[in-house]
Design a protein around this motif. Structure first.
Motif, PDB file in Angstrom:
ATOM      1  N   ARG A  76       0.788  -0.872  -0.090  1.00 19.75           N
ATOM      2  CA  ARG A  76       0.139  -0.108  -0.238  1.00 19.75           C
ATOM      3  C   ARG A  76       0.770   1.390  -0.423  1.00 19.75           C
ATOM      4  N   ARG A  77       1.868   1.377   0.940  1.00 20.76           N
ATOM      5  CA  ARG A  77       2.583   2.570   0.220  1.00 20.76           C
ATOM      6  C   ARG A  77       3.215   3.297  -0.626  1.00 20.76           C
ATOM      7  N   THR A  78       3.719   1.259  -1.272  1.00 18.93           N
ATOM      8  CA  THR A  78       4.819   1.845  -1.985  1.00 18.93           C
ATOM      9  C   THR A  78       3.489   2.394  -2.896  1.00 18.93           C
ATOM     10  N   GLU A  79       2.557   1.612  -3.506  1.00 18.90           N
ATOM     11  CA  GLU A  79       1.071   2.638  -4.443  1.00 18.90           C
ATOM     12  C   GLU A  79       1.501   4.051  -3.941  1.00 18.90           C
ATOM     13  N   ARG A  80       1.048   4.254  -2.497  1.00 20.71           N
ATOM     14  CA  ARG A  80       0.484   5.607  -2.017  1.00 20.71           C
ATOM     15  C   ARG A  80       1.954   6.353  -2.754  1.00 20.71           C
ATOM     16  N   THR A  81       2.832   5.907  -2.928  1.00 24.47           N
ATOM     17  CA  THR A  81       4.137   6.231  -3.770  1.00 24.47           C
ATOM     18  C   THR A  81       3.595   7.465  -4.546  1.00 24.47           C
ATOM     19  N   VAL A  82       3.578   5.653  -5.680  1.00 23.47           N
ATOM     20  CA  VAL A  82       3.659   6.296  -6.545  1.00 23.47           C
ATOM     21  C   VAL A  82       2.419   7.265  -7.096  1.00 23.47           C
ATOM     22  N   ARG A  83       1.221   6.576  -6.617  1.00 18.97           N
ATOM     23  CA  ARG A  83      -0.057   7.903  -6.806  1.00 18.97           C
ATOM     24  C   ARG A  83       0.042   9.235  -6.301  1.00 18.97           C
TER      25      ARG A  83
END
Lengths: 202, 202
Positions: free
Chosen positions: A132-139
């Protein structure tokens, strides 16, 4: 063995690294469920009893591999997103690095990405949080670029999912015989993602 | 069972379909190597001997599932690429359909995409040929669009690979709880791919 032992620079002692490397090969060959702790220990040149000194179970070896892979992914993405430069430059670096990593480390990446269902529930939660943190960073990087009129993409969450998906899937199809090489593939994927985001170039 | 038996409308008799559906569930749960023919037969409500009437081995069940999935993928892509309309319209339909299929049928798609290494060499060749034809169809449609100045993407083979990769990876992360629904996801992925190809809109 195609994966060098230094996949896990933070893991000590070397015996634990050897066990993790042997487990990657065994899981890739036969799948998690068909692999025994004896298979892993034997491939690492150790006894099953010696494995238990380092890992209480086969599931613990999988978790160590998965957590380490997900932590490295998050660190790589966070570093690229937080580097100096405009959003497009940072996004290009993020995609190039993440793609190259999945091409170079496709064997371990397959375990990290495809054996999630084999994790124990508590372990899965740790990994899911890293994801989730990885995806949030990209978002967040896409949203920053949209706010700065550097990107014109309409749907930030779907674009973030698509970008990570594109990079991750490289682990499925990439082989040492694939063309282009991992670095060049990363550069070309960065171009494709820049277009996908509707990057505005001066 | 989450996969309806009519995944294989061309397979006769129903017992063979039931065995294929049971095998999809078992392979998804435990992986190909940890699944026995007895597991498959029992889940289909049959005896191991009854399984052998339809399939000589577990590998033959996997091949039937994989070949069928790859044939349907090729047919879907070929139909979309050959439909009436300009290249962008056809590419959007291709991506939307292929994405939606992988979201809706994610369990069987995972077997089709991730158990390739478990196929016997002769079976793998049949499947690899279907995969090459699918990829060539996408590449040809991109090239047609570039020739017609409908797309501006520079690297056709990498773009074709990326498009298929994006659609296929949906099977990895999609769950029945995922948002948006498969049809809407297909539409959004079609938008992203149009941008990725540098689609020129009037």
């Amino acid at each position: 063995m195609t994966e060098p032992v230094d996949l896990w620079p933070d893991v000590r002692p070397d015996a634990a690294k050897r066990l993790m490397a042997a487990a990657v090969e065994a899981f890739a060959e036969r799948g998690f469920h068909a692999t025994t702790t004896r298979d892993i220990a034997t491939a690492a040149g150790m006894s099953p009893a010696a494995l238990y000194v380092h890992f209480p179970s086969k599931a613990a070896v999988l978790f160590a591999i998965s957590r380490s892979g997900h932590e490295r992914a998050l660190n790589m993405v966070t570093a690229a997103a937080g580097a100096p430069g405009d959003p497009l430059t940072r996004m290009r670096a993020l995609v190039a690095g993440f793609t190259t990593w999945h091409a170079t480390r496709h064997r371990v990446a397959r375990i990290v990405q495809y054996e999630l269902h084999a994790l124990r529930p508590a372990d899965f939660e740790v990994v899911a949080d890293l994801r989730r943190r990885t995806e949030r960073t990209v978002r967040d990087l896409i949203a920053e670029g949209v706010a700065a009129s550097a990107f014109t993409v309409a749907d930030t969450p779907t674009a973030a999912r698509a970008i990570l998906s594109l990079c991750v899937d490289v682990a499925r199809w990439y082989t040492p015989e694939s063309k282009p090489d991992p670095t060049e593939l990363g550069a070309r994927y960065a171009d494709l993602v820049a277009a996908m985001l509707g990057a505005v170039t001066a």
